[in-house]
Scaffold this motif. Structure first.
Motif, PDB file in Angstrom:
ATOM      1  N   PRO A 144      49.217 104.736  90.648  1.00 32.90           N
ATOM      2  CA  PRO A 144      49.072 106.053  91.270  1.00 32.90           C
ATOM      3  C   PRO A 144      48.226 106.075  92.539  1.00 32.90           C
ATOM      4  N   SER A 145      47.327 105.120  92.711  1.00 32.20           N
ATOM      5  CA  SER A 145      46.408 105.164  93.853  1.00 32.20           C
ATOM      6  C   SER A 145      46.819 104.253  95.005  1.00 32.20           C
ATOM      7  N   GLN A 146      47.871 103.471  94.821  1.00 23.06           N
ATOM      8  CA  GLN A 146      48.262 102.518  95.860  1.00 23.06           C
ATOM      9  C   GLN A 146      48.887 103.226  97.049  1.00 23.06           C
ATOM     10  N   LYS A 147      48.387 102.928  98.241  1.00 27.53           N
ATOM     11  CA  LYS A 147      48.923 103.510  99.471  1.00 27.53           C
ATOM     12  C   LYS A 147      49.954 102.550 100.057  1.00 27.53           C
ATOM     13  N   TRP A 148      51.058 103.103 100.538  1.00 30.52           N
ATOM     14  CA  TRP A 148      52.136 102.264 101.051  1.00 30.52           C
ATOM     15  C   TRP A 148      53.074 103.078 101.923  1.00 30.52           C
ATOM     16  N   GLU A 149      53.982 102.396 102.582  1.00 30.28           N
ATOM     17  CA  GLU A 149      55.040 103.027 103.362  1.00 30.28           C
ATOM     18  C   GLU A 149      56.359 102.345 103.031  1.00 30.28           C
TER      19      GLU A 149
ATOM     20  N   GLN B  98      63.702 105.349  95.713  1.00 26.27           N
ATOM     21  CA  GLN B  98      62.492 104.536  95.812  1.00 26.27           C
ATOM     22  C   GLN B  98      61.240 105.357  96.118  1.00 26.27           C
ATOM     23  N   THR B  99      61.425 106.621  96.491  1.00 26.67           N
ATOM     24  CA  THR B  99      60.275 107.429  96.918  1.00 26.67           C
ATOM     25  C   THR B  99      60.042 108.686  96.073  1.00 26.67           C
ATOM     26  N   VAL B 100      60.815 108.891  95.000  1.00 23.78           N
ATOM     27  CA  VAL B 100      60.695 110.125  94.200  1.00 23.78           C
ATOM     28  C   VAL B 100      59.259 110.336  93.731  1.00 23.78           C
ATOM     29  N   TYR B 101      58.731 109.364  93.006  1.00 22.37           N
ATOM     30  CA  TYR B 101      57.391 109.513  92.450  1.00 22.37           C
ATOM     31  C   TYR B 101      56.332 109.601  93.546  1.00 22.37           C
ATOM     32  N   ALA B 102      56.429 108.737  94.535  1.00 24.59           N
ATOM     33  CA  ALA B 102      55.410 108.684  95.584  1.00 24.59           C
ATOM     34  C   ALA B 102      55.323 109.995  96.353  1.00 24.59           C
ATOM     35  N   VAL B 103      56.452 110.620  96.616  1.00 22.53           N
ATOM     36  CA  VAL B 103      56.452 111.887  97.355  1.00 22.53           C
ATOM     37  C   VAL B 103      55.710 112.961  96.557  1.00 22.53           C
ATOM     38  N   GLY B 104      56.051 113.099  95.283  1.00 23.86           N
ATOM     39  CA  GLY B 104      55.389 114.097  94.457  1.00 23.86           C
ATOM     40  C   GLY B 104      53.903 113.832  94.323  1.00 23.86           C
ATOM     41  N   ASN B 105      53.541 112.581  94.076  1.00 23.69           N
ATOM     42  CA  ASN B 105      52.142 112.211  93.891  1.00 23.69           C
ATOM     43  C   ASN B 105      51.336 112.384  95.175  1.00 23.69           C
ATOM     44  N   THR B 106      51.994 112.219  96.318  1.00 22.44           N
ATOM     45  CA  THR B 106      51.331 112.393  97.613  1.00 22.44           C
ATOM     46  C   THR B 106      51.106 113.871  97.921  1.00 22.44           C
TER      47      THR B 106
ATOM     48  N   LEU C  26      51.069 116.417  95.765  1.00 21.25           N
ATOM     49  CA  LEU C  26      50.274 117.107  94.747  1.00 21.25           C
ATOM     50  C   LEU C  26      49.347 116.118  94.043  1.00 21.25           C
ATOM     51  N   PRO C  27      48.330 115.634  94.755  1.00 25.25           N
ATOM     52  CA  PRO C  27      47.451 114.616  94.159  1.00 25.25           C
ATOM     53  C   PRO C  27      46.632 115.133  92.972  1.00 25.25           C
ATOM     54  N   GLU C  28      46.541 116.470  92.852  1.00 23.62           N
ATOM     55  CA  GLU C  28      45.765 117.030  91.751  1.00 23.62           C
ATOM     56  C   GLU C  28      46.526 117.032  90.428  1.00 23.62           C
ATOM     57  N   VAL C  29      47.834 116.807  90.473  1.00 20.62           N
ATOM     58  CA  VAL C  29      48.638 116.811  89.245  1.00 20.62           C
ATOM     59  C   VAL C  29      48.365 115.539  88.443  1.00 20.62           C
ATOM     60  N   PRO C  30      48.004 115.650  87.174  1.00 28.98           N
ATOM     61  CA  PRO C  30      47.695 114.456  86.374  1.00 28.98           C
ATOM     62  C   PRO C  30      48.938 113.590  86.147  1.00 28.98           C
ATOM     63  N   GLN C  31      48.700 112.309  85.930  1.00 31.82           N
ATOM     64  CA  GLN C  31      49.810 111.369  85.746  1.00 31.82           C
ATOM     65  C   GLN C  31      50.634 111.705  84.504  1.00 31.82           C
ATOM     66  N   GLU C  32      49.995 112.304  83.508  1.00 30.09           N
ATOM     67  CA  GLU C  32      50.732 112.718  82.313  1.00 30.09           C
ATOM     68  C   GLU C  32      51.835 113.710  82.659  1.00 30.09           C
ATOM     69  N   ARG C  33      51.571 114.571  83.640  1.00 34.80           N
ATOM     70  CA  ARG C  33      52.577 115.558  84.061  1.00 34.80           C
ATOM     71  C   ARG C  33      53.726 114.870  84.801  1.00 34.80           C
ATOM     72  N   TRP C  34      53.422 113.880  85.646  1.00 35.07           N
ATOM     73  CA  TRP C  34      54.499 113.166  86.340  1.00 35.07           C
ATOM     74  C   TRP C  34      55.387 112.428  85.335  1.00 35.07           C
TER      75      TRP C  34
ATOM     76  N   PRO D 255      53.240 107.599 105.439  1.00 35.87           N
ATOM     77  CA  PRO D 255      52.223 107.171 104.480  1.00 35.87           C
ATOM     78  C   PRO D 255      52.408 107.879 103.134  1.00 35.87           C
ATOM     79  N   LEU D 256      52.444 107.114 102.069  1.00 33.31           N
ATOM     80  CA  LEU D 256      52.612 107.656 100.720  1.00 33.31           C
ATOM     81  C   LEU D 256      51.537 107.087  99.810  1.00 33.31           C
ATOM     82  N   THR D 257      51.229 107.819  98.762  1.00 31.80           N
ATOM     83  CA  THR D 257      50.247 107.368  97.774  1.00 31.80           C
ATOM     84  C   THR D 257      50.882 107.387  96.393  1.00 31.80           C
ATOM     85  N   GLY D 258      50.868 106.243  95.740  1.00 30.11           N
ATOM     86  CA  GLY D 258      51.491 106.109  94.423  1.00 30.11           C
ATOM     87  C   GLY D 258      52.735 105.268  94.517  1.00 30.11           C
TER      88      GLY D 258
END
Length: 421
Positions: A379-384, A329-337, A339-347, A403-406
Motif C-alpha cells: 500500500p505504501s509503495q510509490k511508482w509510475e 494494472q492501475t485499479v488499486y493504485a488509483v483508488g489508494n492514491t 483516497l489514502p485515508e481508506v483502510p486496506q480492509e475496505r479496498w 505518480p501513484l501510491t500502492g
C-alpha cells in the motif's frame, strides 16, 4: 511450485490470521504453513517491507477482445495485465466477434483460458450479438459457465427485453450487469454536458441519460424481484437513486471505475483521447460523491472497465476516437492514491470480497491447507506505470507516467505466480 512470502500483513475477514503479519509457505498451490520466521530450504522467497496479502481480487467488467479483435487484446495478454494488477479472476464482456451469446463461445473461452494464471469468467450476452433485439441463449450459457449476463458496452435500451431478462435469470439467482446509458439522448455525445463541453466545442451527453436508465432499471428490477448490478455509475444523482431504491429493498449493487474517481471533465481540456470514455467523465462534485460512496459503503466494488484499443483507434481527432482505456494494472493504485485515508480492509472488500458475493464465487480463505488464491500488494509503495511495464496488448492509458501510491506485486493462483523476488 514452492514459495515463501515473508512478513506480510494478512487482510482476510474470513481468516483466523486476519490482521496478523506472518510468513506464508505455499507448496504446489496449497498454503502449507503460516507462521513466524519460517525458513524452509529450496523455496523461492518473496520479501519486501510493507507487503500485504489478501484473497485474490476480482474484476467485474473487462474487455479482452477475443475472439475477433485479437489485435487489441488476447486472453493471454489480458491475463498478464490482470495478474500484474493483482487480479486472480476477471469477468469479460461479450462484445466480441462472434459475441459471447451462445454456449459454444462460452465453452471456447473457458477452454482457451484454462491454462492461464488468471481465472477468466465469460459474461454471457443478454441479447443476440449484444444488439438489444432478441434474448440470447441465457440458460444454455449459464449451464456452460457464463457467470453473469450483460450486453457489456451496449446498454440494453428496450424495457421489454430488460424485464424479460431479469425474470429469466431469477430462478437460478443470476445477476444482470448493466452499463447505464440512454442512447435516445445525444447518442453521439463526446463528453459530459456542461460549461466545459461548451468551452471546448465538443458535442455533449447530459448526465440525465445515465440517470433515466438507472431509474427505469431500478423499477424493472423491483418489479421482477431480480438481481441488478449497475456498473460505471458516474453521478451524484445516480448514487442517490440507488440509495433510495435500496431503502425499498430493491436488490441492486453498484460499481464505479477508477477513472471516474480520479479525473473530471476538466481534464479533457488537453483533448486526451485516452480520457474519452463511456460513460464520460463528470463534474468535480460528481467525483466527490463517488469518493464519498467509497468511504460510506454505498459503492460495492470497483470495476476496471479495461477497454483496450490500438493506436489507430486513439491517435486520431477526439471526435473519431473510440471510447475507453486500459486499466487493470492501475485499479488499486488509483483508488489508494485518491483516497489514502481508506483502510486496506475496505479496498480488499471492494476488490475481492464484494465482487465474489455478487457473482457467487467462493472467497478463498488464507488458512493452512487452503488452496492459494492470493493477491500480494504494497500500500505504501510509490511508482509510475511506464509504457514498457504495460502487459496489455494495447497501451491506451491516461495513467501512464502519473505518480501513484500502492503497488500490486502480483498473484498466486492456479498453482502459478507472476511474483518476483
Amino acid at each position: 511450485m514452492k514459495m515463501l512470502i515473508k512478513q506480510s500483513k494478512i487482510i482476510d475477514p474470513t481468516s483466523s490470521f486476519n490482521g496478523r503479519t506472518a510468513d506464508i509457505l505455499i507448496v504446489n498451490g496449497i498454503i502449507q504453513s503460516i507462521g513466524k520466521n519460517l525458513s524452509p530450504k529450496g523455496v523461492k522467497t518473496i520479501d519486501g517491507k510493507g507487503l500485504h496479502v489478501s484473497p485474490g481480487w476480482v474484476d467485474l467488467f473487462a474487455d479482452f477482445a477475443d475472439p475477433g479483435y485479437e489485435y487489441r487484446e488476447t486472453l493471454a495478454s489480458g491475463s498478464a495485465a490482470a495478474a500484474a494488477g493483482g487480479f486472480t479472476d476477471i469477468c469479460i464482456v461479450p462484445n466480441t466477434k462472434p459475441a459471447i451469446d451462445q454456449k459454444s463461445i462460452v465453452e471456447y473461452i473457458r477452454a482457451k483460458a484454462a491454462p492461464l494464471p488468471v481465472s477468466i469468467h465469460p459474461l454471457g450476452a443478454v441479447t443476440k450479438n449484444t444488439e438489444g433485439k432478441e434474448l440470447a441463449e441465457i440458460y444454455d450459457m449459464r449451464q456452460s459457465g457464463a457467470i453473469a449476463f450483460t450486453d457489456g458496452k451496449n446498454a440494453i435500451q428496450s424495457s421489454d427485453i430488460m424485464v424479460k431478462a431479469l425474470q429469466y435469470i431469477k430462478p437460478f439467482n443470476g445477476v444482470l450487469i448493466q452499463l447505464p446509458d440512454n442512447k435516445d439522448i445525444q447518442p453521439h455525445g463526446l463528453m459530459n454536458e456542461g460549461i466545459t463541453s461548451t468551452r471546448l466545442g465538443l458535442q455533449a451527453k447530459p448526465a440525465i441519460a445515465e440517470e433515466l436508465l438507472i431509474t427505469r432499471d431500478l423499477k424493472l428490477a423491483a418489479y421482477a424481484g431480480s438481481r441488478l448490478h449497475l456498473t460505471g455509475v458516474t453521478t451524484a444523482a445516480s448514487l442517490k437513486l440507488i440509495k433510495e431504491a435500496r431503502q425499498k429493498k430493491t436488490n441492486v449493487t453498484v460499481s464505479i471505475t477508477p477513472a471516474h474517481l480520479f479525473f473530471t471533465e476538466e481534464d479533457l481540456q488537453t483533448y486526451d483521447t485516452n480520457l474519452k470514455l463511456n460513460p464520460p467523465l463528470r463534474t468535480a462534485d460528481d467525483r466527490k460523491a463517488l469518493q464519498k460512496g467509497i468511504v460510506d459503503g454505498t459503492i460495492d466494488c470497483i470495476a476496471s472497465h479495461h477497454i483496450p484499443y490500438n493506436k489507430d483507434h486513439k491517435m486520431v481527432e477526439f471526435e473519431y476516437a473510440k471510447n475507453g482505456m486500459i486499466g487493470l494494472q492501475t485499479v488499486y493504485a488509483v483508488g489508494n492514491t485518491v483516497l489514502p485515508e481508506v483502510p486496506q480492509e475496505r479496498w480488499v472488500e471492494l476488490l475481492s470480497i464484494n465482487p465474489r458475493k455478487i457473482l457467487g464465487l467462493p472467497v478463498p480463505s488464507i488458512e493452512e491447507g487452503a488452496t492459494a488464491s492470493l493477491t500480494v500488494f504494497n500500500p505504501s509503495q510509490k511508482w509510475e506505470l511506464t509504457t514498457d511495464a504495460i502487459r496489455s496488448q494495447s497501451s491506451n492509458s491516461a495513467f501512464t507516467g502519473r505518480p501513484l501510491t500502492g503497488k500490486p506485486w502480483g498473484i498466486v493462483h492456479n498453482n502459478q505466480t507472476n511474483l518476483s523476488i
